[in-house]
Design a protein around this motif. Structure first.
Motif, PDB file in Angstrom:
ATOM      1  N   PRO A 157      10.932 -69.732 -77.136  1.00 47.95           N
ATOM      2  CA  PRO A 157      11.367 -71.068 -76.547  1.00 47.95           C
ATOM      3  C   PRO A 157      11.920 -71.688 -77.817  1.00 47.95           C
ATOM      4  CG  PRO A 157       9.134 -70.958 -76.393  1.00 47.95           C
ATOM      5  CD  PRO A 157       9.321 -69.642 -76.929  1.00 47.95           C
ATOM      6  N   TYR A 158      13.254 -72.050 -77.887  1.00 48.08           N
ATOM      7  CA  TYR A 158      13.575 -73.047 -78.965  1.00 48.08           C
ATOM      8  C   TYR A 158      14.935 -73.901 -78.436  1.00 48.08           C
ATOM      9  CZ  TYR A 158      18.016 -70.202 -79.193  1.00 48.08           C
ATOM     10  OH  TYR A 158      19.029 -69.436 -79.040  1.00 48.08           O
ATOM     11  N   PRO A 159      14.943 -75.028 -78.911  1.00 45.14           N
ATOM     12  CA  PRO A 159      15.990 -75.849 -78.371  1.00 45.14           C
ATOM     13  C   PRO A 159      17.393 -75.320 -78.597  1.00 45.14           C
ATOM     14  CG  PRO A 159      14.649 -77.092 -80.056  1.00 45.14           C
ATOM     15  CD  PRO A 159      13.963 -75.652 -80.136  1.00 45.14           C
ATOM     16  N   ASN A 160      18.119 -75.251 -77.586  1.00 45.55           N
ATOM     17  CA  ASN A 160      19.254 -74.655 -77.684  1.00 45.55           C
ATOM     18  C   ASN A 160      20.425 -75.529 -77.099  1.00 45.55           C
ATOM     19  OD1 ASN A 160      19.706 -73.728 -74.937  1.00 45.55           O
ATOM     20  ND2 ASN A 160      17.716 -72.791 -75.810  1.00 45.55           N
ATOM     21  N   THR A 161      21.644 -75.467 -77.366  1.00 45.69           N
ATOM     22  CA  THR A 161      22.797 -76.370 -76.857  1.00 45.69           C
ATOM     23  C   THR A 161      22.800 -76.118 -75.279  1.00 45.69           C
ATOM     24  OG1 THR A 161      24.382 -74.681 -77.423  1.00 45.69           O
ATOM     25  CG2 THR A 161      24.294 -76.603 -78.962  1.00 45.69           C
ATOM     26  N   MET A 163      20.548 -75.927 -73.287  1.00 43.87           N
ATOM     27  CA  MET A 163      19.338 -76.482 -72.855  1.00 43.87           C
ATOM     28  C   MET A 163      18.575 -75.651 -71.964  1.00 43.87           C
ATOM     29  SD  MET A 163      20.340 -80.592 -72.329  1.00 43.87           S
ATOM     30  CE  MET A 163      21.405 -81.325 -73.566  1.00 43.87           C
ATOM     31  N   LEU A 164      18.653 -74.387 -72.214  1.00 38.95           N
ATOM     32  CA  LEU A 164      17.804 -73.390 -71.145  1.00 38.95           C
ATOM     33  C   LEU A 164      16.561 -73.324 -72.113  1.00 38.95           C
ATOM     34  CD1 LEU A 164      20.511 -70.748 -70.620  1.00 38.95           C
ATOM     35  CD2 LEU A 164      18.946 -71.843 -68.961  1.00 38.95           C
ATOM     36  N   TRP A 165      15.509 -72.757 -71.237  1.00 40.85           N
ATOM     37  CA  TRP A 165      14.283 -72.416 -71.745  1.00 40.85           C
ATOM     38  C   TRP A 165      14.088 -70.981 -70.976  1.00 40.85           C
ATOM     39  CZ3 TRP A 165      12.719 -75.065 -75.610  1.00 40.85           C
ATOM     40  CH2 TRP A 165      13.087 -76.410 -75.842  1.00 40.85           C
ATOM     41  N   PRO A 166      13.174 -70.089 -71.843  1.00 38.78           N
ATOM     42  CA  PRO A 166      12.915 -68.840 -71.092  1.00 38.78           C
ATOM     43  C   PRO A 166      11.756 -69.156 -69.831  1.00 38.78           C
ATOM     44  CG  PRO A 166      11.616 -69.211 -73.372  1.00 38.78           C
ATOM     45  CD  PRO A 166      12.588 -70.334 -73.255  1.00 38.78           C
ATOM     46  N   ASN A 167      11.876 -68.362 -68.814  1.00 33.84           N
ATOM     47  CA  ASN A 167      10.916 -68.718 -67.720  1.00 33.84           C
ATOM     48  C   ASN A 167       9.467 -68.509 -67.974  1.00 33.84           C
ATOM     49  OD1 ASN A 167      10.073 -68.863 -65.457  1.00 33.84           O
ATOM     50  ND2 ASN A 167      10.914 -67.005 -64.220  1.00 33.84           N
ATOM     51  N   PHE A 168       8.847 -69.648 -67.971  1.00 34.10           N
ATOM     52  CA  PHE A 168       7.430 -69.831 -68.537  1.00 34.10           C
ATOM     53  C   PHE A 168       6.446 -69.273 -67.247  1.00 34.10           C
ATOM     54  CE2 PHE A 168       8.921 -72.654 -71.528  1.00 34.10           C
ATOM     55  CZ  PHE A 168       8.160 -71.993 -72.446  1.00 34.10           C
ATOM     56  N   MET A 173       7.132 -63.375 -70.314  1.00 34.91           N
ATOM     57  CA  MET A 173       6.723 -64.301 -71.127  1.00 34.91           C
ATOM     58  C   MET A 173       5.410 -64.610 -71.564  1.00 34.91           C
ATOM     59  SD  MET A 173       9.286 -66.172 -72.459  1.00 34.91           S
ATOM     60  CE  MET A 173       8.769 -67.156 -73.953  1.00 34.91           C
ATOM     61  N   TRP A 174       4.528 -64.672 -70.751  1.00 35.33           N
ATOM     62  CA  TRP A 174       3.185 -64.730 -70.994  1.00 35.33           C
ATOM     63  C   TRP A 174       2.842 -63.710 -72.287  1.00 35.33           C
ATOM     64  CZ3 TRP A 174       1.153 -64.352 -65.442  1.00 35.33           C
ATOM     65  CH2 TRP A 174       1.500 -65.589 -64.528  1.00 35.33           C
ATOM     66  N   PHE A 177       3.727 -64.847 -75.588  1.00 35.04           N
ATOM     67  CA  PHE A 177       2.856 -65.820 -76.298  1.00 35.04           C
ATOM     68  C   PHE A 177       1.396 -64.768 -76.511  1.00 35.04           C
ATOM     69  CE2 PHE A 177       5.747 -68.951 -74.817  1.00 35.04           C
ATOM     70  CZ  PHE A 177       5.599 -69.618 -75.754  1.00 35.04           C
TER      71      PHE A 177
ATOM     72  N   MET B  84       9.950 -76.707 -67.268  1.00 31.89           N
ATOM     73  CA  MET B  84      10.313 -76.018 -66.090  1.00 31.89           C
ATOM     74  C   MET B  84      10.039 -76.840 -64.922  1.00 31.89           C
ATOM     75  SD  MET B  84      10.284 -72.291 -66.650  1.00 31.89           S
ATOM     76  CE  MET B  84      11.499 -72.775 -67.781  1.00 31.89           C
ATOM     77  N   TYR B 100      18.254 -84.834 -74.410  1.00 28.13           N
ATOM     78  CA  TYR B 100      17.878 -83.330 -73.934  1.00 28.13           C
ATOM     79  C   TYR B 100      17.027 -83.369 -72.820  1.00 28.13           C
ATOM     80  CZ  TYR B 100      17.416 -78.891 -76.238  1.00 28.13           C
ATOM     81  OH  TYR B 100      17.674 -77.468 -76.274  1.00 28.13           O
TER      82      TYR B 100
END
Lengths: 470, 198
Positions: A157-161, A163-168, A173-174, A177, B84, B100
């Motif tokens: 997960p990193y801030p990107n243009t 504005m998407l995040w991986p599905n936690f 995804m678990w 981590f 989420m 953001y």
């Protein structure tokens, strides 16, 4: 110098009294002899036999690099993957390697909390194994993405243009981590344990550059009582944090399977059964490496028969838990009343086209460990080594059974297919084994593999009378 | 520095002992003599000695780890809930403040704020932050890394990481007096008593 001289140095040691069956340290040792014995290995010259080990393991690393290069060049099509079996060797090997790592954390953390002082001699060795096994394991999912150089973009997960995040909410995804935390915490734990010994190595170093290097690595450790006071607390808490962590890692890996709806995967037994399997495989690997190293370096006074016997007992217990898991899978499949579940577990495993894998699994993980009930077997290093070898194969087959046999025949017979690893699958797998052993033996060669400060705690002189406990 | 009075000529006086028992007795004797600025050095941890040296104070590392773990848990859970969970007022707020916002994935019509699915990552971050605070906290509390320390000036101190046990009474101690302290230490039947240069 080499074997004869290192061995004769040990033989000439007047304090070397063979330890009894129950002892975890030769009674002839005192603090100075412990330091000398352990520091001798990184300080001495490379024994001849080690060149042989490196010749084989470095060749396999060459194979690994070739396999990765060709993979990056051509893509995952060079593997045997197909639809429906989209998780082939990559996931089998990921789970196998991560499992092997688990013994290290169990030994260093859980056995510390349980006050098992025999862990003191083997914890660094086993933790190093954890680190290298995790290093091998993470290669597989990254390479399985096909484009490992952009894997961070998909996984972290990193801030990107956008504005998407991986599905936690995804077990995958678990995994990211769990594995990255596991690797990091194991490294921290290992390093903290190493600090006092690096201080010892610094004090013993003759060359100035080496003294400085050790001095930097040990952070200027000087063994002050105040430092030990905080150090002991930090070490204990790291063990306390690692204990649930190690149980969580393989549980989360098992969620990759059990959270899905696939027959053969969708069972609640998976987390405990995976954790037990991990410890089982891990202890087998510790014995597989420790038995020859102990012999070649003549370390029988510190890695005694008692250590091997205890490890054999843990192996037997966890192995039986794993077999209980196999039994449960059958009962669950029968009791679920679900025809797909019954087919995959009850019919396809024992009688399907891959029943050789399932039958070998029963042999390796159930029948082959039964001799461990007998003390004579637990005392025989040769028998233990052979059993450990069989277990390592068995645990690989277990993951093959879980991954491939559930995928290749799912709900629709029209989508059934067969699966086999290609040359490149095997090349990558053998390559990681070479990588693991290269790192392992470089560690044995250059780092004190037995923690000196922790072994010295076992000496009778370490007990102080008149202490007021509270 | 404010403390520009004359620096004592030496760092302290060091006595060398053979085993933990001797060191323990020496530390006890020094404490009952009224010395407080003293330290013991040993190749492996002996709890009784450490406790005596720190006057049975509890290590602060445990509090640091608790705070670190709690931070990790809070960060992990809140971050996932934000990224989420897609709470509209919160999204609008972060959008106004930082330009953001999170991203709501509709997965099979499940709720955005499906918090049980956030627990594994929350747990991992708790452990990760806790472990880092244990290690970094321990080094910071101990004042490490510290490349130079006067005790290394003593030749025999090399054995403090091998098989010998040392006690230093620092010149900063109000009761310190080079001759008197030396005589006191010699009375404890050590192997050797040495002045520790700066």
């Amino acid at each position: 110098m080499s074997t004869p001289e290192t061995r004769s140095a040990a033989a000439a040691d007047p304090i070397l009294v063979p330890p009894g069956d129950k002892e975890i340290l030769s009674p002839g040792h005192d603090a100075a002899s412990v330091t000398k014995r352990i520091a001798m290995i990184p300080e001495g010259r490379t024994p001849i036999w080690m060149f042989g080990v490196f010749a084989v393991s470095f060749s396999l690393v060459g194979l690994l690099l070739t396999a990765i290069t060709y993979l990056v060049f051509k893509g995952t099509g060079i593997w045997g993957l197909n639809i429906p079996v989209a998780w082939g060797f990559a996931i089998i090997n990921l789970v196998w390697w991560i499992g092997i790592g688990h013994a290290g954390t169990l030994i260093s953390a859980i056995l510390l909390l349980l006050n098992q002082d025999w862990r003191n001699s083997i914890n660094r060795f086993a933790e190093a194994m954890t680190l290298f096994a995790v290093a091998c394991a993470v290669m597989f999912p990254l390479l399985h993405t096909g484009r490992p150089w952009v894997a961070a973009y998909w996984l972290l997960p990193y801030p990107n243009t956008m504005m998407l995040w991986p599905n936690f909410r995804s077990p995958l995804m678990w995994d990211v981590f769990a594995i990255s935390t596991y690797g990091t915490v194991s490294l921290l734990f290992w390093y903290v344990g190493l600090v006092p010994d690096l201080g010892t190595m610094r004090n013993r170093a003759k060359k100035l550059w080496l003294k400085r290097l050790y001095g930097v690595l040990c952070m200027g450790w000087r063994g002050s009582a105040r430092h030990w006071h905080h150090y002991e607390m930090a070490y204990l808490l790291l063990a306390g944090l690692s204990t649930p962590l190690v149980l969580s890692v393989h549980s989360i890996i098992s969620f990759d399977f059990s959270v899905s709806q696939l027959p053969g995967w969708h069972t609640t037994i998976f987390p405990p059964y995976f954790v037990a399997g991990a410890v089982f495989a891990g202890f087998a690997m510790v014995m597989l490496v420790a038995i020859p190293v102990r012999k070649l370096y003549g370390l029988e006074d510190m890695l005694t028969s008692r250590h091997l016997q205890n490890m054999a007992k843990v192996t037997l217990v966890t192995g039986l838990i794993v077999c209980y898991g196999y039994l449960c899978e059958f009962i669950y499949a029968y009791y679920s009343g679900n025809p797909y579940e019954r087919f995959v577990v009850g019919e396809n495993r024992p009688f399907g086209p891959y029943n050789w894998a399932w039958l070998s699994l029963v042999f390796c993980n159930f029948l082959a460990i039964q001799p461990l009930w007998f003390k004579k077997v637990r005392q025989s290093v040769v028998a233990l080594w052979i059993i450990s070898f069989i277990i390592s194969i068995g645990m690989w087959l277990e993951r093959f059974v879980i991954v491939v046999m559930s995928l290749h025949r799912d709900f629709l017979p029209s989508s059934w297919d067969r699966y086999a690893g290609t040359f490149w699958d095997w090349a990558l797998y053998l390559g990681t084994i070479g990588f693991f052993f290269s790192l392992m033996f470089l560690f044995i060669r250059f780092v004190p593999m037995i923690p000196m400060s922790e072994i010295k705690i076992l000496l009778p002189e370490a007990k102080v009378k008149g202490g007021s406990h509270h | 520095m404010a403390n520009q009075q004359e620096k004592p000529p030496i760092y302290g006086v060091m006595a060398e002992f053979l085993n933990p028992q001797e060191l323990y007795d020496a530390v006890k004797a020094a404490k009952s003599e009224g010395y407080d600025k003293l330290d013991a050095f040993m190749p492996y941890p002996v709890e009784e000695i450490s406790h005596e040296v720190v006057n049975h104070e509890h290590s602060v590392v445990s509090k640091i780890v608790f705070a670190g773990g709690l931070t990790g848990a809070a960060f992990g859970f809140l971050f996932q809930s934000w990224a989420m969970g897609y709470f509209e007022p919160l999204q609008n707020l972060t959008n106004t403040l930082f330009g953001y916002h999170g991203y709501g994935f509709n997965i099979g019509g499940r709720p955005y704020f499906s918090w049980p699915a956030f627990i594994p990552v929350t747990f991992e971050l708790t452990v990760l932050f806790g472990a880092f605070s244990a290690v970094i906290g321990m080094f910071v509390v101990n004042g490490l890394p510290q490349p130079y320390h006067p005790v290394f000036n003593v030749d025999s101190f090399d054995r403090a990481a091998d098989d010998r046990f040392f006690m230093v009474i620092e010149s900063a101690d109000p009761k310190f007096d080079q001759e008197g302290t030396r005589t006191f230490l010699e009375g404890l039947s050590p192997q050797e008593v040495t002045d520790v240069d700066w």
